[in-house]
Design a protein around this motif. Structure first.
Motif, PDB file in Angstrom:
ATOM      1  N   TYR A  18     -14.069   1.770   1.474  1.00 32.34           N
ATOM      2  CA  TYR A  18     -13.700   2.874   2.368  1.00 32.34           C
ATOM      3  C   TYR A  18     -12.802   3.915   1.703  1.00 32.34           C
ATOM      4  N   CYS A  19     -12.361   3.670   0.478  1.00 33.93           N
ATOM      5  CA  CYS A  19     -11.216   4.411  -0.065  1.00 33.93           C
ATOM      6  C   CYS A  19     -11.597   5.741  -0.711  1.00 33.93           C
ATOM      7  N   ASP A  20     -10.932   6.809  -0.258  1.00 32.38           N
ATOM      8  CA  ASP A  20     -11.170   8.147  -0.797  1.00 32.38           C
ATOM      9  C   ASP A  20      -9.916   8.685  -1.497  1.00 32.38           C
ATOM     10  N   PHE A  21      -9.001   7.785  -1.843  1.00 35.85           N
ATOM     11  CA  PHE A  21      -7.778   8.229  -2.514  1.00 35.85           C
ATOM     12  C   PHE A  21      -8.062   8.492  -3.995  1.00 35.85           C
ATOM     13  N   SER A  22      -7.074   9.070  -4.671  1.00 35.44           N
ATOM     14  CA  SER A  22      -7.200   9.313  -6.093  1.00 35.44           C
ATOM     15  C   SER A  22      -7.028   7.973  -6.817  1.00 35.44           C
ATOM     16  N   GLY A  57       3.316   4.861  -5.197  1.00 33.19           N
ATOM     17  CA  GLY A  57       2.136   4.467  -4.421  1.00 33.19           C
ATOM     18  C   GLY A  57       0.866   4.584  -5.241  1.00 33.19           C
ATOM     19  N   GLY A  58      -0.249   4.305  -4.588  1.00 37.12           N
ATOM     20  CA  GLY A  58      -1.480   4.336  -5.362  1.00 37.12           C
ATOM     21  C   GLY A  58      -2.702   4.646  -4.515  1.00 37.12           C
ATOM     22  N   GLY A  59      -3.810   4.308  -5.136  1.00 39.78           N
ATOM     23  CA  GLY A  59      -4.026   3.374  -6.204  1.00 39.78           C
ATOM     24  C   GLY A  59      -3.286   2.067  -5.963  1.00 39.78           C
ATOM     25  N   THR A  60      -3.093   1.361  -7.044  1.00 42.16           N
ATOM     26  CA  THR A  60      -2.439   0.062  -6.942  1.00 42.16           C
ATOM     27  C   THR A  60      -1.396  -0.085  -8.060  1.00 42.16           C
ATOM     28  N   PRO A  61      -0.142   0.280  -7.789  1.00 41.85           N
ATOM     29  CA  PRO A  61       0.888   0.127  -8.832  1.00 41.85           C
ATOM     30  C   PRO A  61       0.971  -1.303  -9.366  1.00 41.85           C
ATOM     31  N   VAL A  89       7.799   0.236  -3.695  1.00 51.06           N
ATOM     32  CA  VAL A  89       6.594   0.093  -4.522  1.00 51.06           C
ATOM     33  C   VAL A  89       5.489  -0.497  -3.652  1.00 51.06           C
ATOM     34  N   GLU A  90       4.302   0.111  -3.740  1.00 53.00           N
ATOM     35  CA  GLU A  90       3.132  -0.407  -3.040  1.00 53.00           C
ATOM     36  C   GLU A  90       2.494  -1.509  -3.881  1.00 53.00           C
ATOM     37  N   CYS A  91       2.178  -2.615  -3.240  1.00 52.80           N
ATOM     38  CA  CYS A  91       1.595  -3.745  -3.976  1.00 52.80           C
ATOM     39  C   CYS A  91       0.335  -4.246  -3.273  1.00 52.80           C
ATOM     40  N   ASN A  92      -0.566  -4.820  -4.045  1.00 56.73           N
ATOM     41  CA  ASN A  92      -1.755  -5.428  -3.450  1.00 56.73           C
ATOM     42  C   ASN A  92      -1.702  -6.937  -3.606  1.00 56.73           C
ATOM     43  N   VAL A  93      -2.255  -7.626  -2.628  1.00 55.86           N
ATOM     44  CA  VAL A  93      -2.207  -9.093  -2.589  1.00 55.86           C
ATOM     45  C   VAL A  93      -2.796  -9.706  -3.866  1.00 55.86           C
ATOM     46  N   VAL A 116      -2.249  -5.202   3.334  1.00 55.67           N
ATOM     47  CA  VAL A 116      -2.896  -6.451   3.791  1.00 55.67           C
ATOM     48  C   VAL A 116      -4.215  -6.106   4.472  1.00 55.67           C
ATOM     49  N   GLN A 117      -4.188  -5.193   5.374  1.00 53.60           N
ATOM     50  CA  GLN A 117      -5.334  -4.650   6.149  1.00 53.60           C
ATOM     51  C   GLN A 117      -5.847  -5.583   7.245  1.00 53.60           C
ATOM     52  N   SER A 118      -6.170  -6.839   6.895  1.00 59.00           N
ATOM     53  CA  SER A 118      -6.701  -7.756   7.903  1.00 59.00           C
ATOM     54  C   SER A 118      -6.624  -9.164   7.337  1.00 59.00           C
ATOM     55  N   GLU A 128     -14.256  -4.887   1.409  1.00 60.18           N
ATOM     56  CA  GLU A 128     -14.286  -5.310  -0.007  1.00 60.18           C
ATOM     57  C   GLU A 128     -12.877  -5.541  -0.538  1.00 60.18           C
ATOM     58  N   ARG A 129     -12.136  -6.343   0.211  1.00 62.27           N
ATOM     59  CA  ARG A 129     -10.790  -6.749  -0.208  1.00 62.27           C
ATOM     60  C   ARG A 129     -10.890  -8.194  -0.695  1.00 62.27           C
ATOM     61  N   PRO A 130     -10.476  -8.457  -1.954  1.00 61.41           N
ATOM     62  CA  PRO A 130     -10.777  -9.748  -2.597  1.00 61.41           C
ATOM     63  C   PRO A 130      -9.736 -10.850  -2.368  1.00 61.41           C
ATOM     64  N   LEU A 155      -1.975  -2.426   8.235  1.00 65.29           N
ATOM     65  CA  LEU A 155      -3.008  -3.052   9.073  1.00 65.29           C
ATOM     66  C   LEU A 155      -4.094  -2.017   9.342  1.00 65.29           C
ATOM     67  N   MET A 156      -5.349  -2.400   9.105  1.00 61.37           N
ATOM     68  CA  MET A 156      -6.446  -1.488   9.452  1.00 61.37           C
ATOM     69  C   MET A 156      -7.157  -1.986  10.691  1.00 61.37           C
ATOM     70  N   TYR A 157      -7.641  -1.038  11.495  1.00 62.78           N
ATOM     71  CA  TYR A 157      -8.420  -1.404  12.685  1.00 62.78           C
ATOM     72  C   TYR A 157      -9.532  -0.378  12.872  1.00 62.78           C
ATOM     73  N   TYR A 185      -3.629   1.811  10.449  1.00 62.39           N
ATOM     74  CA  TYR A 185      -4.604   2.822  10.033  1.00 62.39           C
ATOM     75  C   TYR A 185      -5.922   2.586  10.755  1.00 62.39           C
ATOM     76  N   SER A 186      -6.362   3.603  11.488  1.00 62.15           N
ATOM     77  CA  SER A 186      -7.692   3.538  12.099  1.00 62.15           C
ATOM     78  C   SER A 186      -8.686   3.933  11.001  1.00 62.15           C
ATOM     79  N   LEU A 187      -9.683   3.092  10.757  1.00 59.03           N
ATOM     80  CA  LEU A 187     -10.590   3.345   9.624  1.00 59.03           C
ATOM     81  C   LEU A 187     -11.287   4.701   9.754  1.00 59.03           C
ATOM     82  N   ILE A 189     -14.290   6.904   8.094  1.00 57.47           N
ATOM     83  CA  ILE A 189     -15.427   6.800   7.177  1.00 57.47           C
ATOM     84  C   ILE A 189     -15.512   8.124   6.428  1.00 57.47           C
ATOM     85  N   GLU A 190     -15.120   8.092   5.165  1.00 60.68           N
ATOM     86  CA  GLU A 190     -15.033   9.324   4.378  1.00 60.68           C
ATOM     87  C   GLU A 190     -16.301   9.511   3.538  1.00 60.68           C
ATOM     88  N   ASN A 191     -16.672  10.794   3.338  1.00 55.73           N
ATOM     89  CA  ASN A 191     -17.784  11.077   2.407  1.00 55.73           C
ATOM     90  C   ASN A 191     -17.392  10.579   1.024  1.00 55.73           C
TER      91      ASN A 191
HETATM   92  C1  LIG Z   1      -4.729   4.315  -0.490  1.00 52.44           C
HETATM   93  S1  LIG Z   1      -4.048   2.884   0.065  1.00 52.44           S
HETATM   94  C2  LIG Z   1      -3.065   2.430  -1.255  1.00 52.44           C
HETATM   95  C3  LIG Z   1      -2.469   1.068  -1.088  1.00 52.44           C
HETATM   96  C4  LIG Z   1      -3.096  -0.085  -1.764  1.00 52.44           C
HETATM   97  N1  LIG Z   1      -3.798   0.217  -2.941  1.00 52.44           N
HETATM   98  C5  LIG Z   1      -4.033  -0.825  -0.835  1.00 52.44           C
HETATM   99  O1  LIG Z   1      -5.169  -0.983  -1.164  1.00 52.44           O
HETATM  100  O2  LIG Z   1      -3.572  -1.293   0.174  1.00 52.44           O
HETATM  101  C6  LIG Z   1      -2.870   3.205   1.331  1.00 52.44           C
HETATM  102  C7  LIG Z   1      -3.358   2.823   2.696  1.00 52.44           C
HETATM  103  O3  LIG Z   1      -4.247   3.801   3.166  1.00 52.44           O
HETATM  104  C8  LIG Z   1      -5.107   3.210   4.092  1.00 52.44           C
HETATM  105  N2  LIG Z   1      -6.429   3.800   3.919  1.00 52.44           N
HETATM  106  C9  LIG Z   1      -7.068   4.082   2.766  1.00 52.44           C
HETATM  107  N3  LIG Z   1      -8.284   4.610   3.013  1.00 52.44           N
HETATM  108  C10 LIG Z   1      -8.412   4.663   4.355  1.00 52.44           C
HETATM  109  C11 LIG Z   1      -9.455   5.088   5.241  1.00 52.44           C
HETATM  110  N4  LIG Z   1     -10.619   5.560   4.771  1.00 52.44           N
HETATM  111  N5  LIG Z   1      -9.243   4.996   6.578  1.00 52.44           N
HETATM  112  C12 LIG Z   1      -8.073   4.538   7.040  1.00 52.44           C
HETATM  113  N6  LIG Z   1      -7.089   4.106   6.266  1.00 52.44           N
HETATM  114  C13 LIG Z   1      -7.236   4.160   4.935  1.00 52.44           C
HETATM  115  C14 LIG Z   1      -5.109   1.713   3.846  1.00 52.44           C
HETATM  116  O4  LIG Z   1      -4.669   1.020   4.969  1.00 52.44           O
HETATM  117  C15 LIG Z   1      -4.142   1.546   2.726  1.00 52.44           C
HETATM  118  O5  LIG Z   1      -3.308   0.455   2.915  1.00 52.44           O
END
Ligand SMILES: C[S@@+](CC[C@H](N)C(=O)[O-])C[C@H]1O[C@@H](n2cnc3c(N)ncnc32)[C@H](O)[C@@H]1O
Ligand code: SF4
Length: 366
Positions: A18-22, A57-61, A89-93, A116-118, A128-130, A155-157, A185-187, A189-191
């Motif tokens: 789902y991720c559209d971040f840098s 933040g990140g990405g995943t520091p 600092v943002e961390c991933n599990v 954590v998300q879920s 796709e969280r491992p 938390l994502m929903y 965070y409400s999910l 759906i990004e292009n």
């Molecule tokens: C870009 S992430 C970075 C943090 C970390 N890498 C991770 O995976 O949790 C920051 C937060 O943005 C939220 N996020 C990222 N993409 C999203 C999306 N398409 N819709 C809703 N929330 C999103 C996630 O809940 C995530 O924890």
């Protein structure tokens, strides 16, 4: 005066659907080159202000190795910190370790945010969280054992296929983690994400609304203050860094794709690694007029429980809020805004519709 700084680390050990971040896959060579460029960006732009908040933040520091993190902290030693500086600092599990957490503590980090998300295996697979819930519990215990008490979990929903019952189970799991801050965070759906490319459909708006209500009710029941549209914290644990954004204050944004707000300029850095490495950091700059600054003050402030302070508005802009935005009284009459002696805020019953209220303010200033 700038008091806050965001630093972006774009590397991840895997890419979520789902991720559209840098972000990009972690690679030691790229990481090395990135840190060199980051150091240059900070050296060129940082004006030696004492900072009240720093957020990595990140990405995943936490995808960086201990050696790379050591180098990152060495670079960040240039940043002057106040005695009570909130340093997150943002961390991933999947890639946080005891050694990395101990390093963070040693370097002055005092807040850990974990995506954590879920805890639901079906949802984790979809996103796709491992990892699984046992690893989440182990990591949260480890973070506490190392000595951190100021902890956030994301938390994502609103995940396609998720039921209200699934959400209830996730909320119970999150509450059992017993941490003082939860960001929701409400999910979206990004292009250009896997879900976007697969044309996955978002859940119905009514269900999203029901989920929002459920989260609010449950977390407030357990003494989390709903202090911003998507954020919940125990008293004393609201995110100082994020409050900088919502109070429309100035901040540095360093790193690939990072955004910042300095003097009267809002900027976004390039998302192209090559440009960044060559020192062409900025991709976009916008000069913020007084009109836009006042609108931003409203848009951002109305996201929070505190709302917009009447006196701060006068101090900042030399004008009364009511004179600049006369429609404010109409919104108060319609009970879409609550007025107290000090401020205006959106009552909780309208938070979900806050965009519709905020829109009244845009374009109204002469
Ligand atoms: C870009 S992430 C970075 C943090 C970390 N890498 C991770 O995976 O949790 C920051 C937060 O943005 C939220 N996020 C990222 N993409 C999203 C999306 N398409 N819709 C809703 N929330 C999103 C996630 O809940 C995530 O924890
Ligand atoms: S959600 Fe986090 S781990 Fe997943 S790709 Fe985005 S930044 Fe990386």
């Amino acid at each position: 005066m700038v008091r806050s700084c965001y630093i972006h680390i774009p590397f991840c050990s895997h890419i979520c659907s789902y991720c559209d971040f840098s972000k990009m896959y972690y690679h030691p060579d790229w990481c090395n080159r990135y840190l060199t460029a980051l150091e240059k960006e900070i050296e060129q732009n940082y004006q030696k202000e004492v900072l009240e908040t720093i957020y990595i933040g990140g990405g995943t520091p936490s995808s960086l190795s201990v050696e790379e993190l050591n180098r990152l902290f060495q670079i960040l030693e240039k940043l002057k910190r106040s005695r009570n500086c909130e340093f997150t600092v943002e961390c991933n599990v999947e890639n946080i370790t005891k050694e990395k957490l101990e390093l963070f503590l040693k370097k002055g980090v005092n807040r850990i945010s974990i995506g954590v998300q879920s805890a639901n295996p079906k949802i984790l697979d979809f996103l796709e969280r491992p990892y699984r819930k046992e690893e989440i519990k182990r990591i949260i215990s480890l973070v506490k054992e190392v000595g951190f008490s100021n902890i956030n979990v994301d938390l994502m929903y609103a995940i396609p296929g998720q039921t209200l019952n699934d959400l209830e189970n996730d909320l119970d799991f999150f509450l059992n983690l017993n941490v003082p801050h939860i960001s929701t965070y409400s999910l979206m759906i990004e292009n250009h994400t896997k879900l976007g490319n697969q044309k996955v459909e978002a859940i119905k708006e009514e269900l999203d609304y029901e989920m929002y209500q459920k989260i609010h009710k449950k977390l407030e029941e357990f003494s989390y203050e709903h202090y911003e549209i998507s954020n919940f914290g125990k008293i004393g644990y609201f995110s100082k860094h994020n409050l900088t954004y919502w109070k429309n204050l100035k901040y540095y944004g360093f790193g690939l794709g990072a955004s910042g707000f300095l003097s009267n300029i809002r900027y976004t850095n390039t998302k192209q690694f090559q440009n960044y490495e060559q020192g062409n950091f900025r991709n976009f700059e916008e000069k913020i007029s007084k009109k836009v600054d006042m609108e931003n003050e409203i848009m951002l402030g109305l996201r929070t429980m505190e709302g917009i302070s009447k006196i701060e508005f006068i101090h900042k802009f030399g004008q009364k809020l009511e004179d600049v935005f006369p429609m404010i009284q109409k919104l108060v009459k319609e009970k879409k805004l609550l007025e107290t002696k000090e401020n205006y805020r959106i009552p909780f019953s309208y938070w979900y519709l806050s965009n519709e209220i905020i829109i009244y303010f845009i374009g109204e200033v002469e």
